[in-house]
Design an enzyme around this catalytic site. Structure first.
Site, PDB file in Angstrom:
ATOM      1  NE  ARG A  36      -6.702   7.375   8.923  1.00  0.00           N
ATOM      2  CZ  ARG A  36      -5.223   6.591   8.722  1.00  0.00           C
ATOM      3  NH1 ARG A  36      -4.496   6.005   9.263  1.00  0.00           N
ATOM      4  NH2 ARG A  36      -5.740   6.798   7.938  1.00  0.00           N
ATOM      5  CE  LYS A  63      -9.691   4.320   5.532  1.00  0.00           C
ATOM      6  NZ  LYS A  63     -10.332   5.733   5.941  1.00  0.00           N
ATOM      7  CG  HIS A 110     -10.169  13.065  11.289  1.00  0.00           C
ATOM      8  ND1 HIS A 110      -9.950  11.572  11.492  1.00  0.00           N
ATOM      9  CD2 HIS A 110     -10.174  12.639  10.228  1.00  0.00           C
ATOM     10  CE1 HIS A 110      -9.421  11.688  10.235  1.00  0.00           C
ATOM     11  NE2 HIS A 110      -9.695  11.532   9.568  1.00  0.00           N
ATOM     12  NE  ARG A 159      -5.811  11.445   9.566  1.00  0.00           N
ATOM     13  CZ  ARG A 159      -4.261  10.504   9.091  1.00  0.00           C
ATOM     14  NH1 ARG A 159      -3.340  10.345   9.762  1.00  0.00           N
ATOM     15  NH2 ARG A 159      -4.600   9.578   7.111  1.00  0.00           N
ATOM     16  CG  HIS A 214      -3.362   9.473   3.074  1.00  0.00           C
ATOM     17  ND1 HIS A 214      -3.918  10.993   2.321  1.00  0.00           N
ATOM     18  CD2 HIS A 214      -4.026   9.336   4.173  1.00  0.00           C
ATOM     19  CE1 HIS A 214      -4.144  11.412   3.254  1.00  0.00           C
ATOM     20  NE2 HIS A 214      -5.119  10.514   4.534  1.00  0.00           N
TER      21      HIS A 214
END
Length: 336
Positions: free
Chosen positions: A153, A178, A284, A287, A310
């Site tokens: 990211r 994240k 982004h 990515r 994720h």
């Protein structure tokens, strides 16, 4: 008559010895929960706007009706997006739940909480990705290559530390990504030598900073108190340091931070324009392209999920919708 500050206002800064004002308490609570400075500023901004919209009434005197009124104003007058609307609601509810300890009937707020629309990500073809990168140079080209080659990211690239580049095992460790999670991703072979060269340059700059009486760097989670000398160690320095010193907004210390992310965003936008790519290309996008091209190469979705960091495979599944032959590899009847 002069504009005399209202001492009862939750926005008024308190004097020494008096009870801390509401926004100060809010800020402290966010930091105790390890929210980033960026999130802290955003949340405080929404709470400030909420209070000012209601003519500086204290949030304790308000509730669901006032929140609904403020959010309706944002939607109808400011025409904010669904994600911005949700962000404002989350910031205000965080205040009531955690700082004021007031439990609101949040079921009443459901009608003003929009469902997040599903968006198909913008993905570059392999040729387009190469063309964009070819129109970049210097440090920003290297950062774009990292995003496309490792799936990082924007802020993960910016916050990379020297210790996170594992040349021996050819892997990159993403710290505090994240959701405050760490993960390991691939280290592209073509970037080994360019990054080794960059690290030597960063080392020379750091040695000079130390000689001039500087050389410290921001450390997360009070590590500076636990390891008093760590902030001067080379391993903790940013891989992409800023060219000039800046003042840390929390500690007030003059030190070298990482590059400003806005510069990379501008560089990518300009490169896409020069490459004549008629898509909305941002950092982004690299990515998104990384994930899609891995799936096209036959890697299983669980592997891609792990590399992207994720939590839910459903998030990764979005990339199956932008593969060249569709999510189920269905061939169009027109092509037959």
């Amino acid at each position: 008559m002069p504009n005399i500050p209202d001492p009862s206002s939750p926005l008024q800064v308190s004097s020494p010895g008096k009870a801390r004002k509401l926004l100060d308490q809010y800020s402290e609570f966010l930091r105790n929960r390890h929210y980033s400075l960026r999130t802290e500023k955003t949340y405080i901004s929404w709470v400030r706007q909420y209070i000012l919209y209601h003519k500086k009434r204290h949030p304790r005197e308000m509730g669901v009706a006032e929140i609904n009124d403020f959010i309706t104003h944002l939607v109808n007058q400011k025409t904010v997006s669904a994600s911005t609307q949700n962000q404002a609601i989350s910031a205000i509810l965080f205040l009531y739940r955690n700082v004021l300890n007031i439990q609101l009937d949040e079921d009443v707020l459901i009608p003003i909480r929009p469902t997040r629309p599903k968006r198909v990500p913008t993905v570059l073809s392999r040729d387009e990705a190469k063309r964009v990168i070819a129109n970049m140079d210097g440090i920003y080209k290297l950062m774009a290559q990292l995003m496309y080659g490792s799936g990082l990211r924007l802020m993960e690239v910016m916050r990379l530390r020297v210790k996170d580049l594992d040349f021996g095992n050819r892997q990159i460790i993403v710290r505090d990504g994240k959701g405050e999670n760490d993960r390991v991703t691939m280290f592209p072979d073509v970037l080994l030598e360019p990054l080794r060269l960059l690290i030597r340059q960063v080392q020379a700059q750091h040695d000079l900073d130390l000689a001039q009486g500087y050389g410290t760097v921001y450390l997360p989670y009070a590590l500076e108190r636990k390891y008093p000398n760590a902030n001067r160690e080379f391993a903790w320095q940013y891989v992409f340091p800023a060219p000039v010193f800046s003042i840390d907004p929390v500690s007030g210390v003059k030190q070298r931070h990482h590059l400003n992310e806005a510069n990379l965003q501008r560089a990518v936008k300009q490169a896409a324009r020069s490459a004549k790519i008629n898509k909305l290309v941002t950092p982004h996008t690299f990515r998104h392209s990384f994930a899609t091209h891995l799936l096209e190469n036959g890697y299983d979705i669980r592997t891609v999920q792990e590399l992207l960091g994720h939590k839910d495979v459903k998030t990764t599944m979005i990339y199956t919708h932008v593969l060249q032959r569709g999510g189920l590899a269905v061939k169009s009847p027109l092509d037959q």
